[in-house]
Write a protein that holds these residues in place. Structure first.
Motif, PDB file in Angstrom:
ATOM      1  N   ASN A 302      66.243 -22.662  21.961  1.00 50.83           N
ATOM      2  CA  ASN A 302      66.557 -21.406  23.035  1.00 50.83           C
ATOM      3  C   ASN A 302      67.909 -22.091  23.787  1.00 50.83           C
ATOM      4  N   GLU A 303      68.920 -21.217  23.541  1.00 47.00           N
ATOM      5  CA  GLU A 303      70.115 -21.355  24.111  1.00 47.00           C
ATOM      6  C   GLU A 303      70.574 -21.014  25.427  1.00 47.00           C
ATOM      7  N   ALA A 304      69.828 -21.642  26.558  1.00 44.48           N
ATOM      8  CA  ALA A 304      69.887 -21.495  28.014  1.00 44.48           C
ATOM      9  C   ALA A 304      71.469 -21.491  28.589  1.00 44.48           C
ATOM     10  N   PHE A 305      72.210 -22.779  27.989  1.00 47.49           N
ATOM     11  CA  PHE A 305      73.715 -22.844  28.287  1.00 47.49           C
ATOM     12  C   PHE A 305      74.174 -23.629  27.005  1.00 47.49           C
ATOM     13  N   ALA A 306      75.158 -23.066  26.762  1.00 45.12           N
ATOM     14  CA  ALA A 306      75.795 -23.872  25.542  1.00 45.12           C
ATOM     15  C   ALA A 306      76.195 -25.045  25.651  1.00 45.12           C
ATOM     16  N   GLY A 307      76.543 -25.791  26.925  1.00 47.18           N
ATOM     17  CA  GLY A 307      76.741 -26.856  27.110  1.00 47.18           C
ATOM     18  C   GLY A 307      75.263 -27.993  27.159  1.00 47.18           C
ATOM     19  N   GLN A 308      74.367 -27.487  27.303  1.00 52.32           N
ATOM     20  CA  GLN A 308      73.001 -28.013  27.447  1.00 52.32           C
ATOM     21  C   GLN A 308      72.535 -28.314  25.985  1.00 52.32           C
ATOM     22  N   VAL A 309      72.670 -27.162  25.272  1.00 48.97           N
ATOM     23  CA  VAL A 309      71.906 -27.298  23.786  1.00 48.97           C
ATOM     24  C   VAL A 309      72.964 -28.078  22.928  1.00 48.97           C
ATOM     25  N   LEU A 310      74.182 -28.228  23.074  1.00 45.59           N
ATOM     26  CA  LEU A 310      75.149 -28.866  22.407  1.00 45.59           C
ATOM     27  C   LEU A 310      74.917 -30.446  22.675  1.00 45.59           C
ATOM     28  N   ALA A 311      74.836 -30.650  24.008  1.00 43.78           N
ATOM     29  CA  ALA A 311      74.340 -32.066  24.163  1.00 43.78           C
ATOM     30  C   ALA A 311      73.037 -32.452  23.486  1.00 43.78           C
ATOM     31  N   CYS A 312      72.133 -31.417  23.425  1.00 45.29           N
ATOM     32  CA  CYS A 312      70.800 -32.051  22.711  1.00 45.29           C
ATOM     33  C   CYS A 312      71.003 -32.074  21.354  1.00 45.29           C
ATOM     34  N   TYR A 313      71.877 -31.247  20.773  1.00 47.22           N
ATOM     35  CA  TYR A 313      72.290 -31.197  19.216  1.00 47.22           C
ATOM     36  C   TYR A 313      72.844 -32.718  18.951  1.00 47.22           C
ATOM     37  N   ASP A 314      73.803 -32.989  19.790  1.00 50.62           N
ATOM     38  CA  ASP A 314      74.436 -34.394  19.725  1.00 50.62           C
ATOM     39  C   ASP A 314      73.457 -35.516  19.709  1.00 50.62           C
ATOM     40  N   ALA A 315      72.431 -35.346  20.670  1.00 53.82           N
ATOM     41  CA  ALA A 315      71.483 -36.409  20.835  1.00 53.82           C
ATOM     42  C   ALA A 315      70.443 -36.449  19.683  1.00 53.82           C
ATOM     43  N   LEU A 316      70.117 -35.176  19.012  1.00 53.54           N
ATOM     44  CA  LEU A 316      69.375 -35.462  17.816  1.00 53.54           C
ATOM     45  C   LEU A 316      70.157 -35.313  16.524  1.00 53.54           C
ATOM     46  N   ALA A 317      71.441 -35.594  16.315  1.00 55.54           N
ATOM     47  CA  ALA A 317      72.486 -35.297  15.451  1.00 55.54           C
ATOM     48  C   ALA A 317      72.242 -34.203  14.348  1.00 55.54           C
ATOM     49  N   ILE A 318      72.135 -33.138  15.032  1.00 57.58           N
ATOM     50  CA  ILE A 318      71.969 -31.721  14.307  1.00 57.58           C
ATOM     51  C   ILE A 318      73.339 -30.986  14.568  1.00 57.58           C
ATOM     52  N   ASP A 319      73.660 -30.709  13.349  1.00 55.95           N
ATOM     53  CA  ASP A 319      74.973 -29.809  13.217  1.00 55.95           C
ATOM     54  C   ASP A 319      74.796 -28.503  14.031  1.00 55.95           C
ATOM     55  N   PRO A 320      75.540 -28.026  14.813  1.00 62.94           N
ATOM     56  CA  PRO A 320      75.200 -26.758  15.564  1.00 62.94           C
ATOM     57  C   PRO A 320      75.433 -25.630  14.705  1.00 62.94           C
ATOM     58  N   ALA A 321      76.082 -25.914  13.283  1.00 62.21           N
ATOM     59  CA  ALA A 321      76.132 -24.743  12.615  1.00 62.21           C
ATOM     60  C   ALA A 321      75.074 -24.084  11.985  1.00 62.21           C
ATOM     61  N   ARG A 322      73.948 -25.145  11.933  1.00 62.78           N
ATOM     62  CA  ARG A 322      72.522 -24.925  11.221  1.00 62.78           C
ATOM     63  C   ARG A 322      71.727 -24.130  12.233  1.00 62.78           C
ATOM     64  N   VAL A 323      72.128 -23.931  13.717  1.00 61.68           N
ATOM     65  CA  VAL A 323      71.046 -23.612  14.625  1.00 61.68           C
ATOM     66  C   VAL A 323      71.138 -22.146  14.669  1.00 61.68           C
ATOM     67  N   CYS A 324      70.257 -21.486  15.136  1.00 60.34           N
ATOM     68  CA  CYS A 324      70.411 -20.091  15.496  1.00 60.34           C
ATOM     69  C   CYS A 324      71.189 -19.241  14.622  1.00 60.34           C
ATOM     70  N   LEU A 325      70.723 -19.209  13.339  1.00 61.96           N
ATOM     71  CA  LEU A 325      71.786 -18.359  12.454  1.00 61.96           C
ATOM     72  C   LEU A 325      72.081 -16.817  12.805  1.00 61.96           C
ATOM     73  N   GLY A 326      70.933 -16.122  13.166  1.00 58.03           N
ATOM     74  CA  GLY A 326      71.042 -14.890  13.843  1.00 58.03           C
ATOM     75  C   GLY A 326      71.458 -14.596  15.124  1.00 58.03           C
ATOM     76  N   GLY A 327      71.802 -16.039  15.684  1.00 62.24           N
ATOM     77  CA  GLY A 327      72.301 -15.643  17.209  1.00 62.24           C
ATOM     78  C   GLY A 327      71.321 -16.132  18.050  1.00 62.24           C
ATOM     79  N   GLY A 328      71.328 -16.818  19.132  1.00 63.07           N
ATOM     80  CA  GLY A 328      70.426 -17.311  19.931  1.00 63.07           C
ATOM     81  C   GLY A 328      70.368 -16.580  21.363  1.00 63.07           C
TER      82      GLY A 328
END
Length: 380
Positions: A302-328
């Motif tokens: 759930n993309e509540a805030f770009a800054g928030q989810v990007l911080a979470c992706y960094d913490a989980l070592a997830i590439d943002p390019a892999r998330v919500c491919l149909g938009g969030g």
């Protein structure tokens, strides 16, 4: 005794539908929370072999009176079907599905679970008057005791600063979310998951041509010198989503494809940084499933805030390019109590309807410092 993972594997999602997501005060402004919920409950229940044993809906700001029960009756479900409304703030819809899966494993099946929110019709609320003063309206329920009751937007801004997520990175991510949603809609990717409501057949919020350069013009919203803006934040929205959950054995006997729930977790973090709540929930759900992030084929956060989810992706070592491919949610919108369920509907479309892979993850953070995550495996 069966392991936790074996118990989790007993629940299978075999139907998943959602309404279009409307911007508050616009396309769905005249549709109540119960009416929105009824639309998806009726659609999902019609795909099951009989009436559900239980209905569970998440909701944050509705009128009370057990919205799930009102929606179930309005959907035409038998009056003998009980219904429960749950509130885990933005994680409510996903928490309802987690709870539904646990009920199925305990022998109550089938279950219809999801979430609903109508920001447009949410009632106005007031604190009781004191010392002869006029009643004071409050805009939201408290997330935490007063000392820690920080607004989600401000918390996201502070989190982005602490984790080194730049304004440029946030704007670029938000622009990409809109671009992906516009492209997915043009491809017809949402057609099979959306149930029309009152002639509304498509999500209202996604914008074409929204570039990082355009987003860079927006001022900071929550504090001077901040990086979170209305452009790189979600909207305030109306919508509903629900899924049908049955035992794996029953679905297997009927030859039905679906999403087997192989990991589910809710977790808590410091209420002053609520956006991080999804991180421990994801870690726990993946551990239950016996998977790592590299094993996931589809990821919906759930993309509540770009800054928030990007911080979470960094913490989980997830590439943002892999998330919500149909938009969030930055593009599609964030109908609070429904958003977690919307994520699961999106997983169902991609993994079951479109056959894009085997494993999927849905995750959402919530006000007050909580998070919920669900890991699924496609069974086709």
């Amino acid at each position: 005794m069966p392991s936790r993972n074996e118990r989790a594997s007993d629940a299978l999602i075999v139907a998943a539908r959602r309404t279009p997501i409307g911007t508050a005060g616009r396309a769905l402004a005249g549709v109540t929370a119960a009416q929105l919920g009824a639309v998806v409950l009726e659609a999902v229940a019609s795909e099951l072999e009989g009436p559900p044993a239980e209905v569970i809906l998440g909701n944050c700001m509705g009128p009370g009176g057990d919205v799930a029960r009102v929606a179930a009756l309005e959907a035409g479900l038998p009056s003998s079907v009980p219904a429960l409304t749950v509130d885990r703030q933005c994680a409510s819809g996903l928490a309802a599905i987690e709870l539904g899966a646990r009920l199925v494993r305990a022998g109550s099946a089938p279950v219809v679970a999801g979430g609903v929110e109508s920001a447009s019709t949410a009632p106005w609320r007031y604190w009781p008057p004191r010392d002869g003063e006029a009643p004071v309206r409050y805009e939201r329920a408290p997330f935490a005791p007063p000392a820690d009751d920080i607004d989600m937007g401000l918390a996201a801004d502070l989190l982005a600063e602490e984790r080194g997520v730049s304004r440029q990175r946030q704007d670029a991510y938000a622009a990409e979310s809109h671009a992906r949603a516009v492209l997915a809609a043009a491809r017809g990717e949402f057609a099979d998951e959306i149930v029309p409501v009152g002639g509304v057949v498509a999500d209202e919020r996604p914008r074409s041509g929204l570039t990082p350069e355009r987003l860079a013009r927006f001022p900071a919203t929550f504090r001077e010198g901040g990086t979170v803006t209305v452009g790189n934040s979600c909207g305030i929205n109306d919508g509903a989503a629900a899924v049908g959950i049955v035992p794996v054995t029953a679905a297997g006997a009927a030859g039905r494809p679906g999403l087997r729930i192989i990991g589910a977790a809710s977790a808590g973090v410091a209420p002053t940084r609520p956006g991080l709540g999804l991180v421990p929930a994801v870690e726990q759900a993946l551990a239950e499933a016996g998977l790592g992030t590299d094993d996931l084929d589809v990821i919906e956060v759930n993309e509540a805030f770009a800054g928030q989810v990007l911080a979470c992706y960094d913490a989980l070592a997830i590439d943002p390019a892999r998330v919500c491919l149909g938009g969030g949610a930055l593009a599609l919108g964030h109908p609070w109590g429904a958003s977690g369920a919307v994520l699961v509907v999106r997983l169902f479309t991609q993994l079951v309807r479109q056959g894009r892979g085997r494993y999927g993850l849905a995750a959402v953070a919530a006000g007050g410092g909580q998070g919920t995550a669900l890991v699924v495996e496609a069974c086709r």
